[in-house]
Scaffold this motif. Structure first.
Motif, PDB file in Angstrom:
ATOM      1  N   ILE A  83       0.621  -1.199  -0.018  1.00  0.00           N
ATOM      2  CA  ILE A  83      -0.031   0.078  -0.130  1.00  0.00           C
ATOM      3  C   ILE A  83       0.879   1.227  -0.007  1.00  0.00           C
ATOM      4  N   ALA A  84       1.923   1.251   0.535  1.00  0.00           N
ATOM      5  CA  ALA A  84       2.941   2.142   0.616  1.00  0.00           C
ATOM      6  C   ALA A  84       3.508   2.712  -0.689  1.00  0.00           C
ATOM      7  N   SER A  85       3.359   1.760  -1.560  1.00  0.00           N
ATOM      8  CA  SER A  85       3.745   2.297  -3.108  1.00  0.00           C
ATOM      9  C   SER A  85       2.674   3.135  -3.877  1.00  0.00           C
ATOM     10  N   PHE A  86       1.389   2.934  -3.543  1.00  0.00           N
ATOM     11  CA  PHE A  86       0.331   3.553  -4.127  1.00  0.00           C
ATOM     12  C   PHE A  86       0.294   4.925  -4.539  1.00  0.00           C
ATOM     13  N   ASP A  87       0.882   5.806  -3.744  1.00  0.00           N
ATOM     14  CA  ASP A  87       0.701   7.397  -3.945  1.00  0.00           C
ATOM     15  C   ASP A  87       1.803   7.281  -5.263  1.00  0.00           C
ATOM     16  N   ALA A  88       3.063   6.911  -5.466  1.00  0.00           N
ATOM     17  CA  ALA A  88       3.811   6.604  -6.573  1.00  0.00           C
ATOM     18  C   ALA A  88       3.224   6.128  -7.890  1.00  0.00           C
ATOM     19  N   LEU A 100      -2.625 -12.449   1.937  1.00  0.00           N
ATOM     20  CA  LEU A 100      -3.939 -12.436   1.309  1.00  0.00           C
ATOM     21  C   LEU A 100      -4.736 -11.310   1.516  1.00  0.00           C
ATOM     22  N   TYR A 101      -4.752 -10.754   2.817  1.00  0.00           N
ATOM     23  CA  TYR A 101      -5.583  -9.571   3.059  1.00  0.00           C
ATOM     24  C   TYR A 101      -4.837  -8.386   2.544  1.00  0.00           C
ATOM     25  N   ASN A 102      -3.507  -8.226   2.423  1.00  0.00           N
ATOM     26  CA  ASN A 102      -3.089  -7.313   1.875  1.00  0.00           C
ATOM     27  C   ASN A 102      -3.259  -6.911   0.295  1.00  0.00           C
ATOM     28  N   PHE A 107      -7.851  -7.528  -0.365  1.00  0.00           N
ATOM     29  CA  PHE A 107      -8.761  -6.583   0.169  1.00  0.00           C
ATOM     30  C   PHE A 107      -8.193  -5.286   0.694  1.00  0.00           C
ATOM     31  N   LYS A 108      -7.025  -5.263   1.414  1.00  0.00           N
ATOM     32  CA  LYS A 108      -6.653  -4.049   1.702  1.00  0.00           C
ATOM     33  C   LYS A 108      -6.242  -3.077   0.525  1.00  0.00           C
ATOM     34  N   GLY A 109      -5.393  -3.985  -0.377  1.00  0.00           N
ATOM     35  CA  GLY A 109      -4.988  -3.133  -1.613  1.00  0.00           C
ATOM     36  C   GLY A 109      -6.059  -2.874  -2.549  1.00  0.00           C
ATOM     37  N   VAL A 110      -7.195  -3.724  -2.650  1.00  0.00           N
ATOM     38  CA  VAL A 110      -8.342  -3.290  -3.486  1.00  0.00           C
ATOM     39  C   VAL A 110      -8.937  -1.998  -2.795  1.00  0.00           C
ATOM     40  N   TYR A 111      -9.024  -1.901  -1.421  1.00  0.00           N
ATOM     41  CA  TYR A 111      -9.770  -0.924  -0.839  1.00  0.00           C
ATOM     42  C   TYR A 111      -8.864   0.649  -1.083  1.00  0.00           C
ATOM     43  N   PHE A 112      -7.788   0.370  -0.872  1.00  0.00           N
ATOM     44  CA  PHE A 112      -6.782   1.914  -0.849  1.00  0.00           C
ATOM     45  C   PHE A 112      -6.510   2.174  -2.121  1.00  0.00           C
ATOM     46  N   LEU A 113      -6.308   1.204  -2.916  1.00  0.00           N
ATOM     47  CA  LEU A 113      -5.896   1.434  -4.310  1.00  0.00           C
ATOM     48  C   LEU A 113      -7.190   2.229  -5.050  1.00  0.00           C
ATOM     49  N   THR A 114      -8.244   1.669  -4.785  1.00  0.00           N
ATOM     50  CA  THR A 114      -9.707   2.279  -5.513  1.00  0.00           C
ATOM     51  C   THR A 114      -9.731   3.828  -4.677  1.00  0.00           C
ATOM     52  N   GLN A 115      -9.421   3.718  -3.525  1.00  0.00           N
ATOM     53  CA  GLN A 115      -9.609   5.196  -2.809  1.00  0.00           C
ATOM     54  C   GLN A 115      -8.711   6.216  -3.505  1.00  0.00           C
ATOM     55  N   LYS A 116      -7.335   5.615  -3.514  1.00  0.00           N
ATOM     56  CA  LYS A 116      -6.316   6.522  -4.149  1.00  0.00           C
ATOM     57  C   LYS A 116      -6.576   6.981  -5.564  1.00  0.00           C
ATOM     58  N   LEU A 117      -7.267   6.054  -6.408  1.00  0.00           N
ATOM     59  CA  LEU A 117      -7.459   6.354  -7.689  1.00  0.00           C
ATOM     60  C   LEU A 117      -8.720   7.157  -7.919  1.00  0.00           C
TER      61      LEU A 117
END
Length: 259
Positions: free
Chosen positions: A73-78, A121-123, A126-136
């Motif tokens: 998730i820390a890489s999503f801003d970049a 699996l969570y990262n 679910f967590k990845g889907v949640y926050f990548l969608t949020q960031k985009l």
């Protein structure tokens, strides 16, 4: 010509995670056949990603491959900044469709699954889907569409899939909440739940193991295992204006498996 921030413009771009292989690859190519350009992610195999870029071009659209580990998730801003640049290169500021497809398989009994396995699996799922969608979201056009890829395993329980299926179940709940909360922007959100598909997922188990392939075919009303080309066209169709009134749904695409 409609405003740039709506999907009614004829120029459309999709973001597809996990687009270098399997169902993601097939989705990118089927979108290309409909004139939809793609920005897709790959985890490590740049060579396969380049093949998808070339195939999309042959199909009639542009595609851009960006590396991303959807569990980091820390890489999503970049990544979002890379998406901005890719959109600019395509001649637009916004994308129309998001397909959260990237994933990893997992097979282990409930009483043997470790905390590390569950966290991984969570990262990703679910967590990845949640926050990548949020960031985009700021880059997603009003009136756009999101498809979250789930699994037939949320409906039918197979021993050894409790952790994986639970994460996909969480994504299905998230889909309904996103549909409700993003509705004021005209954004439709749905889940596509494939059945057993002959890809390299799970080490190619369905594709390469004759016994597994036979069992799946016998349990499916249409009498065979699924193929990637059974899924990609369906996702592309779901994203089209033909399905603009489909929202907050879980659509299983499994040929009538275990009914």
């Amino acid at each position: 010509m409609a405003a740039e921030n709506t999907v009614s413009s004829s120029f459309k771009v999709a973001i597809v995670t996990g687009g270098s292989r399997g169902l993601g690859r097939n989705t990118v190519l089927n979108l290309a056949r409909r004139g939809v350009h793609s920005i897709f992610t790959y985890h490590a195999n740049r060579a396969e990603a380049d093949k998808v870029v070339a195939a999309a071009q042959q199909a009639g659209a542009r595609a851009t491959a960006l590396q991303l580990d959807t569990g980091k998730i820390a890489s999503f801003d970049a990544f979002v900044e890379a998406v901005r640049m890719a959109l600019t290169d395509l001649g637009t500021e916004r994308f129309a469709f998001l397909v959260n497809n990237a994933g990893t398989s997992h097979h282990n009994a409930f009483d043997k699954t470790s905390e590390a396995e569950l966290d991984a699996l969570y990262n990703v799922h679910f967590k990845g889907v949640y926050f990548l969608t949020q960031k985009l979201l700021p880059l997603l056009k009003d009136g756009g569409r999101i498809v979250n890829v789930s699994s037939g395993l949320t409906r039918v329980a197979f021993p050894g899939s409790s952790a994986y299926a639970s994460m996909k179940g969480a994504v299905e709940v998230l889909t309904r909440y996103l549909a409700k909360e993003l509705g004021p922007r005209g954004i439709a959100v749905n889940t596509v739940a494939p059945g057993a598909i002959a890809t390299d997922f799970s080490g190619g188990m369905v594709r390469d193991n004759p016994e597994v392939n036979k069992r799946v075919a016998e349990a499916t009303a249409l009498g065979r295992v699924g193929q990637p080309d059974d899924i990609g066209p369906m996702v592309a169709s779901l994203l089209s204006d033909d399905n603009r009134w489909v929202n907050a749904q879980r659509i299983e695409v499994a040929g009538g498996m275990i009914i």
